[in-house]
Each structure stands twice: as C-alpha cells, then as structure tokens.
Design a protein around this motif. Structure first.
Motif, PDB file in Angstrom:
ATOM      1  N   ASN A 414       0.819  -1.225   0.000  1.00  0.00           N
ATOM      2  CA  ASN A 414       0.000   0.000   0.000  1.00  0.00           C
ATOM      3  C   ASN A 414       0.852   1.274   0.000  1.00  0.00           C
ATOM      4  OD1 ASN A 414       1.007  -0.066   2.539  1.00  0.00           O
ATOM      5  ND2 ASN A 414      -0.950   0.143   3.602  1.00  0.00           N
ATOM      6  N   LYS A 415       2.167   1.104  -0.186  1.00  0.00           N
ATOM      7  CA  LYS A 415       3.046   2.283  -0.252  1.00  0.00           C
ATOM      8  C   LYS A 415       3.205   2.683  -1.716  1.00  0.00           C
ATOM      9  CE  LYS A 415       4.677   1.919   4.157  1.00  0.00           C
ATOM     10  NZ  LYS A 415       3.715   0.937   4.642  1.00  0.00           N
ATOM     11  N   SER A 416       3.081   3.965  -1.990  1.00  0.00           N
ATOM     12  CA  SER A 416       3.147   4.356  -3.401  1.00  0.00           C
ATOM     13  C   SER A 416       4.140   5.485  -3.644  1.00  0.00           C
ATOM     14  CB  SER A 416       1.760   4.759  -3.904  1.00  0.00           C
ATOM     15  OG  SER A 416       1.310   5.889  -3.224  1.00  0.00           O
ATOM     16  N   VAL A 417       4.687   5.442  -4.862  1.00  0.00           N
ATOM     17  CA  VAL A 417       5.525   6.532  -5.360  1.00  0.00           C
ATOM     18  C   VAL A 417       4.888   6.963  -6.674  1.00  0.00           C
ATOM     19  CG1 VAL A 417       7.802   7.198  -6.184  1.00  0.00           C
ATOM     20  CG2 VAL A 417       7.603   5.511  -4.378  1.00  0.00           C
ATOM     21  N   GLY A 418       4.635   8.236  -6.796  1.00  0.00           N
ATOM     22  CA  GLY A 418       3.886   8.662  -7.972  1.00  0.00           C
ATOM     23  C   GLY A 418       4.541   9.765  -8.764  1.00  0.00           C
ATOM     24  N   PHE A 419       4.165   9.809 -10.026  1.00  0.00           N
ATOM     25  CA  PHE A 419       4.529  10.930 -10.878  1.00  0.00           C
ATOM     26  C   PHE A 419       3.229  11.480 -11.429  1.00  0.00           C
ATOM     27  CE2 PHE A 419       5.191  12.613 -15.145  1.00  0.00           C
ATOM     28  CZ  PHE A 419       6.073  13.631 -14.849  1.00  0.00           C
ATOM     29  N   GLU A 420       3.007  12.779 -11.192  1.00  0.00           N
ATOM     30  CA  GLU A 420       1.745  13.360 -11.629  1.00  0.00           C
ATOM     31  C   GLU A 420       1.972  14.678 -12.340  1.00  0.00           C
ATOM     32  OE1 GLU A 420      -1.101  13.359  -8.409  1.00  0.00           O
ATOM     33  OE2 GLU A 420      -0.510  11.327  -7.853  1.00  0.00           O
ATOM     34  N   ALA A 421       1.172  14.921 -13.346  1.00  0.00           N
ATOM     35  CA  ALA A 421       1.240  16.184 -14.078  1.00  0.00           C
ATOM     36  C   ALA A 421      -0.142  16.817 -14.032  1.00  0.00           C
ATOM     37  CB  ALA A 421       1.654  15.926 -15.517  1.00  0.00           C
ATOM     38  N   ALA A 422      -0.194  18.087 -13.622  1.00  0.00           N
ATOM     39  CA  ALA A 422      -1.485  18.764 -13.514  1.00  0.00           C
ATOM     40  C   ALA A 422      -1.425  20.074 -14.283  1.00  0.00           C
ATOM     41  CB  ALA A 422      -1.806  19.023 -12.049  1.00  0.00           C
TER      42      ALA A 422
END
Lengths: 438, 560
Positions: A414-422
């Motif tokens: 349940n551990k996450s690493v994310g890349f997000e573009a907004a």
C-alpha cells in the motif's frame, strides 16, 4: 602368385560387400543423415554479423546502450554481497525498534527532496493507570533547508477509559515560502518570499467511539516568526506591513481545537473503499497581546467508490475551511485557508491562494494497470476545482479555479511513489513523490 | 639476379611455413580458463535489462522494427540443409534422433547411479548464496558436490519435483542440464565442514555450524516420515564461466560463432519453455562451463534452475498471469490504460486454482502456445520463425504419453493422482502446441527419395496426422517439381498436381533430364482451411552413387 592375387581380390570384394550391406539397408530407410553437421559456419558467422544498414538502424539506441554500461556490474555487486538483504534487514531491524527512516515532502513549491527519521517507542505500562506510554519523535530535513522536528508522548487507555492523553512539541522552519497576496484575484507574478519558523506545544486527549467514530481535543501554544526568505522573489517585508498583512511580523497564539472523525476506509494509505468525514472547530487567541482572535471551522469528507472491483476506484473529496475573526481582531495570514499544491489543487503552486475561507472538490479515478505479486501500478486521471474567499457570501463562479491532470503511481503493497502532471490556467505543475493526496 | 630471386622465394616460403606452423599451433592450443572471460548473473539486472531496457529500446532499433512491421523473418543459422539442428555445444539430438527408453528418460543426464551416494553422512560445505530457494551444498562419499534445494512450506514436493522433472525433459529434448534427482535424508545424515560458510538472514557471511544448519532445517517442512526431501543438483564438472546471453554470442569462445538470437536451439527454447511452463527462462538460469571431452577443451552451454517450471513458481504456485504476460507487458498495460481499467484479461478470472499442492498451478484451458510469454522478454524468442517452431514442435510431439509419464516419475510425486494430473496436463499442452505450430507450416517430415522401376518415389509423413491432431478425411496435398534456373533460383517443371497416393509421389525418370538440382514444393490443405499451407521445399541433387542406368538422385535439402 597370380592365384594368391585372385584370393586377395576376392576377399577384398566380399568384405566390401559385407560392409556395404548394412549401409544399403540404412539407405533404404533414409538415404541421408538429417542431423549431419553440414552447416557452413564461416558463412553463418558472416551472415550473423550486422550489415552497415543494420548498424545505422541501431544508431538511435546507441546512446542508451552506452549509458547502460556499468549498471550490470552494480547489480551484480549488490547481489553478490547481499547488499539488498543487508539494507532490507537493517530497515526491518530499525522498524522493529521503532525507528522509521522516511522520505518526507514538505509541500513547498521549492522545498526540495526531504527525508528523515521517525522514532516510535512504547516505553512502559503502568496498569491500571495507563496501558502504555508511547513516545514519538521525528526529524526531517530537505536539501533546500526545510526542517521539521518534533516529539509527542501518548498515555494509552488512561484509567481504562479508552482515552489517550498526549503532549507534544513541534518545530518547523521552512526557508522559502511564497505569498501571492490575499484573495482569489492575485497574480503569480506578485509573489513575495518569507521564511516561516514556528514552534508549537500541544496537549490533548483522544478517544475512539463506536461505529468508526473518534474524537479529540487539543490545547496548544504557538510561537511564529516570519523572517526573510531565501529565494529570488522580493522579501515579504518590502511589500507588506503588519497593518496591511496581519501576521507579517509573526506572533504568539494559544488555541483550543477539537474534532470528530468518522472513518470507514479499508486502508488509510491506499484506500480502495469506504471513506472518512471530519469536522474540526478551533478557537485562537493572541497570547500575549491582543492582535489575533479568530475561530476556525474545517470540514473534510472523502469517499472511495470501487467500480465493480477494488482495482478501479472513484475517489471524491470535499474540503472546506472558514476562519472568522472575533472582536474586530485579526487572523494571521499564515494560518488562513490556503489552496494550491499536491494536497489541494495540483494545477497551482503550493499555497498559491490565501484567504479566510476555502472550498474545493477533488475527483480522482484510480485504476490498476499493472500488477506483479506485491507490486502494482495505478493510472490516475483527476479533476479538481476550488476557490478561496473572504466570506461565504463573496464566493463567485468566476473565482473558481480548475485543475486537471494525469498521474502514475507505482506501489509496493500500500506504499506508493507517484509521478503526476497537472494543468491549470497558470500552466503545468509536475509532482514526483510518495503517497496520495487524500 | 637469380640469387636475388631465390632469396625472395626462400623468404616467401619461410614466411608461408611459419604462418602455417602458427595456425597449426593455434588450432592445437587447448582452450584454457584464462582465454575466457567469466560472467556473473544478476536477477535484478536481468529484470532491468530484459524486463525494461530491451522492451523500451527495441523500438529504437529501426532495422528490427522495420522487419517486425513487414513480417520479415530472420532465419536461424545453426541449422543444416535438412532443416535440423546438428549437435553442438548447446544442443545434442537425443529424443529427436532416436526415441529414448522410459529408463533413459527417467534418468536423464544421470548416467548410472542417480544422485548423491547412499553412503552417509554427506558433508555440508556451503550455504546456497544466491536465489530465492532455500538450500545448501553437500559433498557425498564419492567426493561429488550437490546443491540441495527444498520445497516451500505448504507446497510439499512442488518445487523439487518441478526442478527434477523439467531437467529430464530438457535433457531428452537435447539441452545440457545438471544431473538432478530427488533425495531424502535425516539430520543425522549431515555433517558440517569445518570451513563451511553461509549468508545469514541479515545478508552477512558467517561460519556454518551444526546449530545454524539445524536452524535452517527448522524452517523446512519434513515429510510425514520425518525425512527431508530435496532436489539434488550435481555440480557440473569443469571451470564454471557464468551465464550465457540468450541473445549475443560469447566473443571469446572460438566455437561460439553464431549470435545466440540466430540459433534455433536458443530461439526454440520459447516453444519448449511454453510446454514446460518455464516462465523464468533467462540469462541467470543458464551456465557456461569450460569442459574437456575426448581430449578437446570447449565451452559447454547448460540450462540450470528449473524450480519455476510446470506449476511451481519456486516458493509458491504459478500466478494466473504466468505464461500470458511479460513481467512488464506494455500491451497489457496499454489495454488497461486505454480502457480505464475495464479491460478484462481472459486469464485473470479469480485466483489460480491449485488442484494438487505438489503440482501447483499449470494452465491447460487458457494456455495459448503462440501467445505464451516468459517472464522476461528476449530478442531470440521474439525472432522465432515458423520453421524454428515447427522443429521444436516436432520434438515435443515425439514425446508419447508414456514418455511423459517416464520423465514425470523422476519427480517422485507421492500422490499418484497428482502424477496423473501432471502427465495429462503436459500431454494436453503438448497437443495444443502441435495444433498451433503445425498449423503454420506444412508439417511434413521424414522424407525419403528412392528409385523404383518406373522412376523415383518421394515419400513423406504428415506429422499432424501421425499424432492425430488433424483428420485425414478432407486433408489434401499438392506438389510441383522445379528445376534450377541457373540464376540461383528454381523454375517450375510441372504445374501443381494433386497427390493421388497420400504421402507418396511418383516421378518418371524423364523429369530429371537436366543437370539439377531440383526442388519439390509440397503443400497441405486441411478441411477447415481455405488456403493451401505455407510450402515445404525438398531439394534433390544428383548423386555419384547408385546404378549406372539411371541418374542417381538424393535429398540434399529440406526447408519448412
């Protein structure tokens, strides 16, 4: 002599006939050996060599092939000397003793990567006075000179009432925070810079209630300094005075804050179903002095709706905050409602908008696109909107800010690493970090 | 002047002699460990390189991308003119050359006595240092070293049986494998060497003592009779050189002249691995060893570590996506991404059903041989041609149900029902492979070309009919005779003619009046197909042997 020659000749012919008989029989079944090694290896070697056109065709991959050199040796080294096992076991041994090394995001637009350690130890029990004494301490530092240190002590289940009593202190030093002005109609070009330094001491109580409810109350004292920031934007003190911007010179406050929460999430860090609702009320007053006096209302509700499967989740959140001054006194700008950044409105910079009130909605569709054993990856399109306002009656459609984007989150359990573009009316914001916004 | 010429001639002769002597000495020079660079394996690197890097950069290799777009096959180079793979340091024709006996299948690469000697105790000389499976190294009374690997809790016999059974199949097919067998022992059967070392749970190397060995054994579930069961893998004799690439050749090995991705014996591992569910086929599970046989020193290429074959995924049963997806499968990810997560993989219905814990999960119903994927992508498997697949399929089909049972018996599964299940699963997967790949070519084989009174007879067998994969009723064949056109190609001598006698073609002598060579093009049509199959070519050449009245002709090539 001649007779002897004839005998030899006869013997040779008959021997040849005898030897050739099985060969003839073999030839009758198959006249060739299908496994015969008649491969022309010189020709094969020549054919296997890449031609000039093939070499040219490989050219686009060449820079990557060259960059790859050395990676194999590094991986071999790690496995040969069991570096991976050592690191994992060291981490496990630390956590077994209540020490948690962590990556930490400070949220600020230019706060940089941060990390630190959290220590959580159950010291002893003194039943029936309390079930456990838990000590919690943390220290985080970023590469851009952001710091956060704190500690907290919790007495668990005091007098078997289910009540936990706590006391703690927290120090924060954020070296380069930006302020763009109050209200929804500010410009990013008007950014000024300051350093936010705050020490807060609290004591409180919390208790779980039936039906997934819990409640808590906190009494605290906060000492805040606003100093010169370290980035290239003008200093806040050049543009604002304490009169035009309450809190510009910092200040000391006491506060009483209480809340109630209802939480039915299946997993706090990566919820796939359920939801939570919180409502908080706080009373703040200058101490010493009479500059600030205000109340704070904060409500947050989120729901996670699995769509036929927990692999697809629609996550919706509402967040609202209202600060109301009392007795014609003021609200310090640094404790006003703020909007912008990873945890609120991702298309805008961190704390892009300040005002007395704020309201926002987030919609995220989290769906799994890959899974291998305990590893998985989610794709996350999202849309969010919100605005800040001085009072509810002054909310306007035209002040609403919109943001949309897309992200990928790689997860281990349940551990996450994310890349997000907004994206928003102010351009593109990129995020690389751990955790989910809500 | 004459003296000058004589001098020049003498120098040239001397030079030539010296060169010849040099070549001769180089040829006679034995390959030594110093000549070959050792390689090391890394699970993480395999996952990075094949799981991510090659999958991403393959599209930047423009020649390859172009060939893929146009469907251009790159032919294998380690095949002879009969479309077979001759014996090499990678592959030895065994079951293909002559059907192996049940005993030979069961023994596999273990000649004579199987496994460590019965004489106990065995001396533990080292803990297993790499890989996920638990185990340690022992030395038996004969001085042979064995790696003992164990099953995981909850799945007794699964991993050890897979390790042994798959090695028997790969050996029978033709690959070099270690001698693997099932052994049982008690704690009393083990002693610990004075200088034995092992890596503890924290990743530190420590001295192995009887206590630490007991701790290791405490974590292993014994059999109901209290004995421990293990797969014993004999250490391969020779100088271990490390793993070999499935794509590139070993540059410093003089015998390794063909890049591996153009070796049929490597490409076809995709088909063999699909049959045996060896989804963990990758560089890290191969081994090169410098060995000396019959006075020649050479690099021998082995396949090792079969714990992730059949229904086993080493420490658990296979996942339902095993064999259906790469570890990082862009296509599947793309499908999920584009459909907002609503794309339903046909194989992802619920958890993988495990009928027998000693077998694990082996897919039959949803197994698709052509779409089978190993865990990690590699170019050699991606370059598999239809001819490569036909060759592999032909070998797989040569294993009868009894042959399969003989090899499965080596796994010593205690439950006869589990054994039956595994045999039937492998037979079903075998037949699926046959139907899938034989359908891509004309599965005609075992060609013979013989003289008879009227002329010549070309006979052949239809493997799809032999193995009862297709119905004889409605199957049609046609052929055409061609002769060399003098430009390196062939021109038709006759039009396509249907075959009057199934699997035999009669040619009158007068069709072979030219110098040759000639070529017979053969095609098959099944009742369910509209079109004729991809042809098989049989090349005929004049031969020096035979009677003087008629031109002697022999088969000189076969191409599928």
């Amino acid at each position: 002599m001649r007779k002897f020659s004839v005998i030899i000749l006869f013997t040779l012919i008959s021997s040849a006939a005898v030897v050739s008989l099985p060969l003839t029989a073999a030839a009758a079944t198959r006249s060739y050996d299908p496994y015969e090694d008649n491969v022309d290896y010189a020709l094969a070697r020549a054919k296997a060599k890449p031609t000039t056109s093939e070499k040219i065709g490989e050219f686009p991959a060449l820079p990557f092939d060259l960059a790859k050199g050395g990676i194999e040796k590094a991986f071999v080294f790690v496995e040969k000397y069991h570096i991976d096992t050592k690191v994992i076991r060291a981490y496990e041994n630390l956590t077994k003793h209540g020490i948690y090394p962590k990556l930490h995001g400070f949220g600020g637009h230019d706060a940089g990567f941060g990390g630190g350690v959290e220590i959580n130890r159950n010291i002893f029990a003194a039943k029936p006075i309390f079930e456990v004494l838990n000590l919690d301490g943390w220290a985080y530092e970023s590469v851009r000179n952001y710091q956060e240190y704190g500690s907290r002590a919790v007495l668990g289940n005091v007098l078997s009432t289910g009540v936990n009593l706590n006391a703690g202190i927290d120090y924060r030093n954020f070296a380069k925070e930006d302020f763009y002005g109050l209200g929804p109609r500010t410009s990013r070009g008007d950014a000024v810079n300051f350093r936010f330094e705050d020490t807060t001491a609290t004591t409180g109580a919390e208790r779980d209630l039936p039906f997934d409810f819990s409640t808590d109350v906190i009494f605290g004292y906060s000492h805040t300094k606003i100093l010169d920031g370290t980035d290239d934007n003008p200093e806040i003190k050049k543009y604002y005075t304490e009169q035009t911007l309450p809190g510009r010179d910092g200040g000391d406050r006491i506060f009483l804050d209480c809340g109630i929460m209802h939480d039915t999430r299946d997993d706090e860090q990566d919820p796939r179903s359920g939801g939570f609702q919180t409502f908080r009320f706080g009373y703040y007053d200058s101490f010493p002095g009479k500059r600030f006096k205000y109340v704070k209302y904060k409500a947050e509700a989120a729901h996670f709706i699995p769509i036929f499967s927990k692999k697809r989740v629609l996550a919706i959140r509402f967040l609202g905050e209202l600060n109301d001054s009392c007795d014609n006194r003021h609200i310090p700008f640094y404790d006003m409602a703020r909007m912008g950044g990873f945890y609120t409105l991702r298309g805008y910079r961190f704390n892009r908008y300040f005002d007395e009130g704020m309201m926002l909605m987030n919609f995220e569709y989290r769906y799994q696109i890959w899974k291998y054993k305990d590893f998985s990856a989610d794709a996350v399109p999202f849309f969010e909107m919100g605005q800040v306002f001085p009072e509810i009656s002054k909310m306007r459609g035209s002040y609403m800010r919109f943001s949309y984007g897309f992200g990928f989150r790689a997860k281990y359990k349940n551990k996450s690493v994310g890349f997000e573009a907004a994206n928003s009316s102010e351009g593109l914001e990129l995020y690389l970090g751990m955790g989910v916004p809500f | 002047m004459i003296l000058k010429r004589l001098t020049v001639i003498a120098i040239i002769l001397a030079g030539a002699l010296a060169t010849t002597a040099g070549i001769a000495s180089a040829e006679e020079k034995k390959l030594s460990p110093q000549d070959i660079k050792k390689t090391e394996s890394s699970l993480y690197y395999d996952f990075f390189d094949k799981g991510v890097y090659d999958r991403v950069t393959q599209y930047l290799r423009l020649g390859r991308t172009w060939r893929k777009m146009k469907g251009i096959e790159t032919l294998a180079l380690d095949v002879n003119s009969y479309d077979e793979v001759p014996d090499s340091t990678f592959f030895t024709n065994r079951q293909g050359r002559e059907r192996m006996t049940a005993e030979a299948l069961r023994h596999g690469s273990c000649p004579g006595e199987v496994g460590p000697s019965a004489e106990r105790p065995w001396t533990v000389i080292k803990g297993k240092s790499l890989g996920k499976a638990r185990g340690f190294l022992v030395k038996d009374g004969r001085g042979n070293k064995y790696l003992l690997k164990f099953d995981t809790d909850g799945y007794p016999e699964m991993c050890t049986a897979a390790e042994v059974i798959a090695s028997k199949f790969f050996y029978a097919i033709g690959y070099n494998v270690p001698e693997n067998s099932i052994v049982t022992f008690t704690r009393d059967n083990l002693t610990v060497s004075e200088d034995a070392r092992f890596y503890d749970e924290d990743g530190f190397e420590k001295k192995l003592t009887k206590e630490s060995l007991n701790k290791m054994l405490d974590k292993i579930e014994p059999q109901p009779d209290g004995r421990y069961r293990a797969a014993a893998s004999k250490f391969i004799e020779g100088e271990v050189l490390g793993p070999f690439s499935l794509n590139e050749r070993r540059e410093d090995d003089p015998d390794d002249v063909i890049v591996h991705k153009r070796r049929r014996s490597i490409r076809a591992l995709r088909v063999f691995s699909s049959w045996l569910n060896h989804h963990d086929i990758r560089k890290g599970n191969t081994l090169d060893v410098l060995t000396t046989e019959n006075g020649k020193t050479f690099v021998k290429h082995y396949l090792i570590d079969f714990g992730s074959t059949l229904g086993s995924d080493l420490v658990r049963p296979k996942l339902y996506e095993s064999g259906h997806e790469y570890w990082l499968d862009w296509r599947q990810m793309g499908n999920s991404l584009a459909t907002l997560g609503f794309y339903k993989k046909p194989w992802s219905e619920g958890p993988a059903p495990v009928e027998y814990k000693s077998v694990g999960y082996i897919d039959i119903e949803k197994f698709d041989p052509k779409k089978w994927r190993p865990l990690l992508f590699n170019f050699a498997f991606d370059d598999l041609t239809r001819a490569d697949a036909f060759w592999a399929t032909k070998l797989i089909m040569s294993f009868s149900d009894d042959d399969i049972r003989a090899a499965v018996k080596a796994g010593e599964l205690s439950d006869p029902k589990a054994e039956d299940f595994l045999v039937s699963a492998l037979a079903a997967r075998r037949d699926k492979i046959g139907r899938a790949w034989f359908g891509d070519v004309s599965p005609l084989d075992r060609f013979r070309f013989e003289e008879d009174a009227a002329g010549y007879q070309l006979t052949f067998e239809d493997l799809a009919l032999n193995y009862k994969l297709e119905d004889e009723t409605g199957t049609a064949y046609r052929y055409r005779l061609e002769e060399a056109d003098g430009k390196g190609g062939f021109k038709p001598v006759t039009d396509f003619a249907p075959l009057t006698s199934v699997s035999s073609i009669a040619f009158p002598s007068n069709q072979f009046l030219s110098q040759g060579p000639w070529r017979v093009t053969l095609q098959v049509k099944r009742p369910q197909n509209k079109d004729w199959s991809r042809p098989v070519y049989v090349t005929l050449s004049p031969s020096d042997e035979g009677s003087s009245q008629k031109k002697s002709i022999r088969i000189s090539g076969i191409s599928h």
